[in-house]
Structure formats: C-alpha cells, structure tokens
Design an enzyme around this catalytic site. Sequence first.
Site, mmCIF file in Angstrom:
data_model
loop_
_atom_site.group_PDB
_atom_site.id
_atom_site.type_symbol
_atom_site.label_atom_id
_atom_site.label_comp_id
_atom_site.label_asym_id
_atom_site.label_seq_id
_atom_site.Cartn_x
_atom_site.Cartn_y
_atom_site.Cartn_z
ATOM 1 N N ILE A 189 0.835 -1.203 0.000
ATOM 2 C CA ILE A 189 0.000 0.000 0.000
ATOM 3 C C ILE A 189 0.867 1.249 0.000
ATOM 4 C CG2 ILE A 189 -1.712 1.311 1.306
ATOM 5 C CD1 ILE A 189 -2.810 -1.404 2.288
ATOM 6 N N ASP B 8 11.684 2.595 5.690
ATOM 7 C CA ASP B 8 11.252 1.198 5.738
ATOM 8 C C ASP B 8 12.510 0.342 5.808
ATOM 9 O OD1 ASP B 8 10.418 -1.438 5.225
ATOM 10 O OD2 ASP B 8 8.737 -0.759 3.985
ATOM 11 N N CYS C 199 -3.972 5.853 7.782
ATOM 12 C CA CYS C 199 -5.011 4.959 7.245
ATOM 13 C C CYS C 199 -4.561 3.508 7.353
ATOM 14 C CB CYS C 199 -5.313 5.310 5.792
ATOM 15 S SG CYS C 199 -6.064 6.935 5.573
ATOM 16 N N ALA C 200 -3.614 3.231 8.259
ATOM 17 C CA ALA C 200 -3.053 1.881 8.378
ATOM 18 C C ALA C 200 -3.665 1.130 9.549
ATOM 19 C CB ALA C 200 -1.535 1.973 8.514
ATOM 20 N N ASP D 202 -8.121 7.506 9.742
ATOM 21 C CA ASP D 202 -9.171 6.548 9.400
ATOM 22 C C ASP D 202 -9.219 5.401 10.404
ATOM 23 O OD1 ASP D 202 -11.214 5.447 7.640
ATOM 24 O OD2 ASP D 202 -9.724 3.968 7.030
ATOM 25 N N GLU E 18 -11.446 0.890 18.597
ATOM 26 C CA GLU E 18 -12.534 0.938 17.618
ATOM 27 C C GLU E 18 -13.652 0.000 18.044
ATOM 28 O OE1 GLU E 18 -11.127 0.232 13.661
ATOM 29 O OE2 GLU E 18 -9.718 1.900 13.681
ATOM 30 N N HIS F 148 -12.852 4.031 9.660
ATOM 31 C CA HIS F 148 -12.150 2.872 9.104
ATOM 32 C C HIS F 148 -12.711 2.515 7.723
ATOM 33 C CE1 HIS F 148 -9.476 -0.631 10.578
ATOM 34 N NE2 HIS F 148 -9.409 -0.550 9.265
#
Length: 533
Positions: free
Chosen positions: A154, A173, A233-234, A259, A264, A282
């Site tokens: 992604i 990374d 958003c991960a 997100d 949650e 999400h």
Amino acid sequence: MAPKVLISDKLSDAAVQIFRDRGIDVDFMPDLGKDKDRLAALIGQYDGLAIRSATKVTPTILAAADNLKVIGRAGIGTDNIDKDAASQKGVIVMNTPFGNMITTAEHAIAMMFAVARQIPEASASTHAGKWEKSKFMGVELTGKTLGVIGAGNIGGIVCDRARGLKMKVIAYDPFLGEDKAKQMQVEKIENLDDLLKRADFITLHVPLTDQTRNILSREALEKTKKGVRVINCARGGLVDEEALADLLKSGHVAGAAFDVFAEEPARDNPLFGLPNVVVTPHLGAATTEAQENVALQVAEQMSDYLLTGAVQNALNMPSVTAEEAKVMSPWIKLADYLGSFIGQMTDEPIKAINILYDGYAAEMNLDALNCSLIAGIMKSVNPDVNMVSAPLIAKDRGIRISTTNQAQSGMFEGYIKVTVVTPERERSIAGTVFSDGKPRFIQIKGINIDAEVGRHMVYTTNDDVPGIIGALGNTMGQHGVNIANFTLGRAEAKGEAIALLYVDEEVPGKALNALQETGMFKQVKMLEFDVAS
C-alpha cells in the site's frame, strides 16, 4: 465427503458461489459473527471459516472448532483473530492483502487532500449557509515533501500517486532496499528522525506490531517539522493520539487525518472535535470494488487449500502455490515420514533439529518442508500436532532448528537428511523420492539402505552376524505376521547392522519380545507411519 465452510460475516454472492462451484459445502450466515455463543455451538461442524471484521475468533471459539483447518479473513487486518490460539490448534489463518491495496492507498491520498485544504470543515461551513472564504486557507501538495513510513504494497502505491502529484517522496522502511527505492523513484531514509525533521506530510503504512506500536510517540512527534500534517489509514495504535492532540492544540502540528484509531469503534477520542482534523470510520477498504475483490480472493484461497493443499497469504504457515503443492506433495510426505521416524525413536528431550536439503530438494519451498518434518517429530508426543502448530511447539520447548541446503552431492538427484540432537546422542535419517513418486528411506545412522515406507514397520539394530534374517523371518512367521518388504544394511562387515521390515499389520508385543529374547538384537522397535492403506 466434501469440505464444509461457514461464512459468518457478509460476503458477496459471487464469493459464496465460488465455494459451491469448487464442490465445497457452504453455509452462509452473515450475521452469525455477532452471536458468539451460537458460533461456538456450530463451529465444530466446519473445515473452514470465512469472515470479515465482525466475527471475533477467540480461544473459546477455537476450542470448539474440532474440525477447523483454515480461517479466511476477507481483508488485511486480522486483529479479530487470536492467531496464537489458532496456531496452537493447528488452524491456518489467511488474509487477503492485495484485494484492497489500491482502495486503501487512494483513501490515504484523499485524506491528505482533505486535510491540506480543510475540505470537511469548509463543506460543513458552506452547508450551514456561511461563506467563510478567507477562513479556510490551505496548502498545495505540489513541491511538498511526503514522508512515507512503510513502503510495502500500500505504501508503494501511495508513493507512486504522490510522485504523480509532483511531491518529493522520502520513505522509511527497514526492508526497503536501495535498488527497490531507486525503482520506485523515492529517497530511502535510514533513520526515522531524519524523515520526521524533513516531511511536510507524514503517512503511515505499516502493520501494528510490538516494533511499530506508537512509532509516532510523543517524543517522535515533537521531532517533526513545525506545520506537519499526519495521515494514518493503516492501523490504530501507531500514533500516540493524546500527544498528537496536544501538538495540534499548540499549533506545532497543522493538521491530521485518521481513518483508524487505537480503540474501535471510536466513540470518544482525543482527536475528535479539534480543528483541521479529518476523521473517518475505518473506510480504507470501503469501496465496492475492494469488498468484492477480497471476498472473491478469500473464497479462492480457502477452496485451494481445502481441495489441493495450496496455501496462499497465510500468516502462520509458509505459502505453497497449487503448482508447488503438486510437485512437493511426495516430498512433504517424505519430510513427515523422516520426522516421524526420528520422533518415535527419540525418548530424550530434543535440543536441536538440523535439516539438510540436497540437490533437487534444496530448490523447493524449504519452509513448508521444515514444517512437515517438525510436525512429524512432534506427533510422537502429541498426535494433534500439524504443520501449523509444530514450529510453535518446537519454539516453546526451546528446540533450535537449523537448515542447510547444498548442490547435488551423491547418486540421488536430491534428498533430505535430518539429525536430532539430545543430551544423550545424535540420531539421523535420510530419505528421497523415487521417480515413481514414492518416498524411500536411504540412510539410517549413516548406514545406507533402500526401504519403502509402510504403515507398519519394525526397526532392529544388531551386530552383523549370521542368523539375523532367519530370526526375523521365523519369528514373524510364527506369530502370523506377513513381511511385505525387508531391508538390511550394515556399516561394515562384522560391524553395526540394521533391519527395517515393512509388514502388513501391527506386530503383536509377544513377537517383539520373542525377538528380544533371542539375544541377537540390541534394539527392536515397532513403528507406525501415516501411510494411506
């Protein structure tokens, strides 16, 4: 009997049909995941369980899943599955990491635009009849530096889209090689602090692990460039949300778009209600295309495993393609036989397992062969062990596993040799697969043999003296045991010798005792192998 699969969350009709078209019995109960007691009552009937995020696969559910072989998660995240409990139970856990990559990456880009131009707040203001044109002053993305934490599937797509927006992309990374970074046309950053100091926007694309939890801690966030905007958003838990809220209030951080959240469903969160904070529930994978893609993918993966043994995108077992499964099937069985022999022969605690792959065998999927071999060894003490749970059990027991591969070194195109180390001794056995597809034992204790593997076998050791063949044949005959195959081997004349008998049925204890009573044998052992009749 056809494998049976339960779908306990909402999957598309096309995914359900894939199971049926492949000859799998499927029960579609899309709301069952919300009823954990009923799920626990029913799960014992099924070989496979297909889920999304609503079903929680807990140790209690797994304890009731007596026949379960595979859990398929339609999506990337598997936080709703107790993977340790699944592995201990020997259940493969699969996800679908590629079905929603583009959708999630696009959501991250959309969130970046939204926070750069304060679009949600401007929209709400305009809906309210206000015309606050001067209030919502945004920033351009062109020319800004985007710091990407995690440049995998992604994250890589986000990098590509960002370069199309004429942003300068830097990526942190540890698994990103220099060649890959050049191919992606991004600057590889060796130290996270360097990314924090330089980035105008920071977006996260890593899984939640012990190493990545709170990767943007308070300390890390305080090192960021003033005016930075943070997008996540991960996974919730990657960012210290309270620290980020404080820095948003102080003005050090100019905006955030989230997100995902540490808890949650997120009903209350430090980020809620703050200016220039964009939040969504999400939605990273929430597109029609992505939901269909992951549903179809999980149905195909689970069907492939249940029908052919192919393993794709498993989180607790090496992947084996359908093509590999066809070629490797006899070798995986050989690995199991070798492990089973060693396991049945070993009474002392095992300190280490050393595995050698030679020639053709060394070119295969060694992780899968290792799992089969270790499972063969562990079955001697726990019959319920399989390729999924065996490596975990070996690790829990502190057993060291080492693997060596080498080019062809002898008369066989390839072979596998396993040596087990205990406090008392080392014990080894080697085997190969002949052209007929049948596994053979070719060496035990360094003594060369050629033995077909049968369900019932008798193993003996003795000095190389006359009369051994007669004693074995006569004793088996006297007790009504038919010998299907008889293999002998010796280290040297008058030295140590072994015999391996493949017999048609289990040898009664009195026959084994009779062999011992002859005084000719140092060891007599009945062995059982999982060979189809």
